[in-house]
Write a protein that holds these residues in place. Sequence first.
Motif, PDB file in Angstrom:
ATOM      1  N   LEU A   1       0.741  -1.287  -0.186  1.00 21.77           N
ATOM      2  CA  LEU A   1       0.182  -0.006   0.037  1.00 21.77           C
ATOM      3  C   LEU A   1       0.820   1.072   0.064  1.00 21.77           C
ATOM      4  N   GLN A   2       1.872   1.207   0.831  1.00 22.33           N
ATOM      5  CA  GLN A   2       2.764   2.368   0.620  1.00 22.33           C
ATOM      6  C   GLN A   2       3.644   2.683  -0.693  1.00 22.33           C
ATOM      7  N   LYS A   3       3.866   1.740  -1.087  1.00 20.37           N
ATOM      8  CA  LYS A   3       4.532   1.457  -2.634  1.00 20.37           C
ATOM      9  C   LYS A   3       3.349   2.170  -3.511  1.00 20.37           C
ATOM     10  N   ALA A   4       2.415   1.555  -3.452  1.00 19.61           N
ATOM     11  CA  ALA A   4       1.147   2.070  -4.390  1.00 19.61           C
ATOM     12  C   ALA A   4       0.835   3.541  -4.254  1.00 19.61           C
ATOM     13  N   LYS A   5       1.045   3.972  -2.897  1.00 22.57           N
ATOM     14  CA  LYS A   5       0.851   5.412  -2.663  1.00 22.57           C
ATOM     15  C   LYS A   5       1.872   6.276  -3.420  1.00 22.57           C
ATOM     16  N   ARG A   6       3.182   5.618  -2.850  1.00 28.75           N
ATOM     17  CA  ARG A   6       4.037   6.446  -3.472  1.00 28.75           C
ATOM     18  C   ARG A   6       4.282   6.558  -5.028  1.00 28.75           C
ATOM     19  N   PHE A   7       3.788   5.335  -5.737  1.00 29.45           N
ATOM     20  CA  PHE A   7       3.829   5.528  -7.185  1.00 29.45           C
ATOM     21  C   PHE A   7       2.782   6.266  -7.841  1.00 29.45           C
ATOM     22  N   GLU A   8       1.580   6.358  -7.050  1.00 34.38           N
ATOM     23  CA  GLU A   8       0.506   7.501  -7.528  1.00 34.38           C
ATOM     24  C   GLU A   8       0.849   8.728  -7.322  1.00 34.38           C
ATOM     25  N   GLU A   9       1.700   9.022  -6.239  1.00 34.17           N
ATOM     26  CA  GLU A   9       2.283  10.173  -5.838  1.00 34.17           C
ATOM     27  C   GLU A   9       3.279  10.793  -6.993  1.00 34.17           C
ATOM     28  N   ALA A  10       3.965   9.624  -7.445  1.00 26.14           N
ATOM     29  CA  ALA A  10       5.563   9.991  -8.298  1.00 26.14           C
ATOM     30  C   ALA A  10       4.809  10.037  -9.764  1.00 26.14           C
ATOM     31  N   GLU A  11       3.536   9.138 -10.141  1.00 18.41           N
ATOM     32  CA  GLU A  11       3.123   9.024 -11.548  1.00 18.41           C
ATOM     33  C   GLU A  11       3.004  10.520 -12.534  1.00 18.41           C
ATOM     34  N   PRO A  12       2.460  11.580 -11.889  1.00 21.09           N
ATOM     35  CA  PRO A  12       2.514  12.667 -12.600  1.00 21.09           C
ATOM     36  C   PRO A  12       3.782  13.025 -13.228  1.00 21.09           C
TER      37      PRO A  12
END
Length: 133
Positions: free
Chosen positions: A72-83
């Motif tokens: 979940l933490q990695k998914a959140k970081r990915f979502e934050e970094a995606e843009p």
Amino acid sequence: MACLRRSKKDLSKQLHAKCREVAELEPRILPLRVRVFELEEAAEASKSKMAGIERRSINQEVHLGRVEAELLQKAKRFEEAEPELTEDAIDAYDAGFEDALAQVACVHPEMGASPFVVSNPVVNGQIVPRILP
């Protein structure tokens, strides 16, 4: 008195018959007692094994919970970094396109680069401006 002797004799016969019956049953009882003992030992071993399995199961559940939290933490970081990653990919794509245009201009200086736009498709051998919706 004769009645007492007869009763004593009858009781003695009954006792003798019961003793014979016990003697006949004893060899059958002993293996059954051994089997009961073996089954009790097997049950105890199974209980011990089951306790170990339960401990491992609990440990696996704890580990799974940690892995899920990490995911979940990695998914959140990915979502934050995606843009930012998307922007970096677009910038790299544009830079590559501009480098390709510079290479074409270098080899063919007489050619103008104005019709070349990264979003324009080629249709039937012609560069067509893309119409955005």
